[in-house]
Write a protein that holds these residues in place. Structure first.
Motif, short mmCIF file in Angstrom:
data_model
loop_
_atom_site.label_atom_id
_atom_site.label_comp_id
_atom_site.label_asym_id
_atom_site.label_seq_id
_atom_site.Cartn_x
_atom_site.Cartn_y
_atom_site.Cartn_z
N CYS A 25 0.85 -1.20 0.00
CA CYS A 25 0.00 0.00 0.00
C CYS A 25 0.87 1.24 0.00
O CYS A 25 0.62 2.20 -0.74
CB CYS A 25 -0.88 0.04 1.25
N ILE A 26 1.91 1.23 0.84
CA ILE A 26 2.78 2.40 0.93
C ILE A 26 3.44 2.67 -0.42
O ILE A 26 3.47 3.79 -0.92
CB ILE A 26 3.84 2.20 2.04
N LEU A 80 3.17 6.28 -5.70
CA LEU A 80 3.39 6.32 -7.16
C LEU A 80 2.86 7.66 -7.70
O LEU A 80 1.94 8.23 -7.11
CB LEU A 80 2.62 5.18 -7.84
N PRO A 81 3.40 8.11 -8.82
CA PRO A 81 2.86 9.36 -9.37
C PRO A 81 1.39 9.16 -9.79
O PRO A 81 1.03 8.14 -10.36
CB PRO A 81 3.74 9.62 -10.60
N GLY A 104 -6.45 7.48 -7.72
CA GLY A 104 -6.90 6.15 -7.32
C GLY A 104 -7.54 6.18 -5.94
O GLY A 104 -8.56 5.54 -5.71
N LEU A 105 -6.93 6.93 -5.03
CA LEU A 105 -7.48 6.99 -3.68
C LEU A 105 -8.84 7.67 -3.69
O LEU A 105 -9.75 7.25 -2.98
CB LEU A 105 -6.52 7.73 -2.75
N SER A 106 -8.99 8.69 -4.52
CA SER A 106 -10.31 9.33 -4.50
C SER A 106 -11.34 8.44 -5.19
O SER A 106 -12.51 8.44 -4.81
CB SER A 106 -10.27 10.76 -5.06
N MET A 117 -3.95 -0.77 -2.19
CA MET A 117 -2.80 -1.24 -2.95
C MET A 117 -3.06 -1.14 -4.46
O MET A 117 -2.17 -0.78 -5.24
CB MET A 117 -2.51 -2.70 -2.57
N ILE A 118 -4.29 -1.41 -4.86
CA ILE A 118 -4.54 -1.58 -6.29
C ILE A 118 -4.93 -0.29 -7.01
O ILE A 118 -4.39 0.02 -8.07
CB ILE A 118 -5.58 -2.69 -6.50
N PHE A 119 -5.84 0.52 -6.44
CA PHE A 119 -6.36 1.63 -7.25
C PHE A 119 -5.36 2.73 -7.57
O PHE A 119 -5.34 3.21 -8.71
CB PHE A 119 -7.68 2.14 -6.68
N PRO A 120 -4.51 3.14 -6.62
CA PRO A 120 -3.51 4.12 -7.03
C PRO A 120 -2.66 3.58 -8.19
O PRO A 120 -2.38 4.31 -9.16
CB PRO A 120 -2.66 4.30 -5.77
#
Ligand code: PFF
Length: 447
Positions: A186-187, A192-193, A198-200, A267-270
């Motif tokens: 996750c970190i 990542l740029p 992704g978080l939103s 972990m995945i969406f960003p």
């Protein structure tokens, strides 16, 4: 039942139940269901389903299991003799097979990816190449079936060896490591740029995307992820000793399972947005994004090996719990030895799995209601059979089961007090059945 075993320790109880709940449902299915069904709004409805339906029904299954100390068929024969409630047993067996059919195929993919990781097969590949590699692998005829076979063989050895020493011990070690790894990934992913997009997507709800099908799918995902509605928790509950606190265990299992799902989303969406992959990509989401994330990390090789090893283990602890539902049922109700029952069940799963696997490749054109057999098994089990099983269980425990049995189970024969009896009963009697029926009717287009 003659000398029925129980889990050895308190930690073992949690590890086995969490081991069943945490699996491909959290790390593979949850992100793509969320991605296809509205992002943050899906997350909120999902969380509501876990709290309002999930936890009360986990408790209900535990009560049935421990008070009867029986498999899912025998439980209703004991508690409600001469009635038709044991239909829940047959539904459970059907749901187990349908889920195992596509789940074991996906688990086979994780073994292939473990193998690829060991060979350093992701190195130097672009996101497009990784996506193409997944598509061509999952649609070929033989390779996925070979991995399916290998995965089922591992299940065989664990189940025949007995749940206590195999699965309980492995879960105790593997589950905490999986957790730590997810946090590390996750970190990496949120640094990542372009990660904030992704978080939103994950956390900002857009309720204009919510329709009845989103509701049905969020509920289905909650049942699926919590291993609910097909007697898995009845079966595991029957292995709990009299000291296990049912309410607390249910709460712990639901919380950890949900935490893992949310971590998988973080972990995945960003990474999805950072690498320009569509969040609505579907089942390939994890298999494409995760290798991409590894390629961005120092020590990517070792991280990827560890990740797919643990994902395979998480899948294994879940499939073993599904097999246990059917194995215990056949072993105890039909007097077939554990070993024989296991061989039959695994063979049938291999056949169903092969059909599911081929339905993604050579048999892609053969669809039913517009779905491949793989997707049909997934849809029918998660969105119809599991909530349907949950509905029957809530009606049984809410309206038929003797209250003294309930209280004895919840308080371990009055050895401590509980504050939540009334809200729990309310949720089981009224909220769960009404919500399930409403979501069903609207999801199926009736209202
Ligand atoms: N809960 C498991 C997962 O999320 O991967 C899948 C599952 C296991 C569903 C056991 C149903 C079940 F009885």
């Amino acid at each position: 039942m003659d000398n029925r075993s129980t889990f050895a320790t308190k930690l073992g109880v949690i590890a086995a139940a969490v081991g069943s709940a945490v699996g491909l449902g959290n790390i593979w299915r949850f992100p793509y269901e969320l991605g296809q069904n509205g992002g943050g709004a899906f997350l909120i409805i999902y969380l509501l389903c876990v709290i309002v339906l999930g936890i009360p029904l986990i408790v209900a299954e535990f009560i049935i299991g421990r008070s009867s100390s029986s498999n899912v068929g025998g439980a209703f024969k004991k508690l409600a003799p001469g009635t038709h409630w044991n239909v829940i047993g047959y539904m459970s067996v059907l749901a187990s097979f349908l889920i195992l059919g596509f789940y074991a195929v996906t688990a086979g993919w994780t073994v292939e990816y473990l193998f690829q990781a060991l060979k350093n097969g992701f190195a130097g590949r672009s996101p497009e190449e990784l996506r193409d590699a997944f598509t061509s692998f999952s649609t070929t005829t033989y390779t996925p079936i070979i991995w399916l076979f290998i995965f089922l063989l591992a299940n065989y050895f664990i189940i025949v060896g007995g749940v206590k020493n195999g699965i309980e011990k492995a879960s105790n070690i593997m589950m905490p490591i999986l957790f730590v790894l997810l946090i590390i990934f996750c970190i990496r992913s949120i640094t990542l740029p372009g990660a904030s997009e992704g978080l939103s997507f994950l956390f900002k709800p857009d309720f204009s995307k919510v329709n009845s099908s989103v509701l049905l799918r969020a509920m289905g995902q909650a049942f699926f992820s919590l291993s609910l509605g097909m007697g898995c928790l009845i079966t595991y509950g029957s292995y709990f000793d009299r000291k296990t606190k049912l309410g607390k265990t249910a709460f712990t299992v639901a919380s950890l399972d949900t935490l893992v799902a949310i971590l998988a989303g973080i972990m995945i969406f960003p990474a999805v947005f950072s690498f320009g992959i569509s969040p609505a990509a579907g089942p390939e989401l994890v298999f494409v994004t995760v290798p991409n994330v590894f390629m961005q990390m120092t020590g990517g090789y070792i991280w990827s090996v560890l990740f797919f090893l643990l994902l395979t283990m998480a899948a294994l602890t879940s499939t073993v719990s599904m097999f246990e539902v059917v194995t215990a049922f056949i072993h105890e109700e039909y007097n077939v030895s554990r070993k024989k029952a296991t061989i039959w069940i695994i063979s049938l799963t291999f056949i169903l799995g092969t059909i599911c696997s081929l339905s993604l490749g050579p048999w892609k054109e053969q669809t039913i209601f517009g779905l491949t057999i793989f997707d049909l098994f997934d849809y029918v089990s998660a969105n119809i059979l599991l909530p349907g099983g949950g509905l029957l269980i809530s009606i049984y425990v809410g309206y038929r089961l003797d209250r003294t049995i309930m209280i004895n189970e919840l308080t371990n024969d009055h050895s401590f007090r509980i504050w939540y009896f009334k809200p729990l009963i309310f949720a089981i009697r009224y909220i769960a059945p009404v919500a399930i029926i409403l979501i069903f009717l609207s999801g199926l287009g009736v209202i």
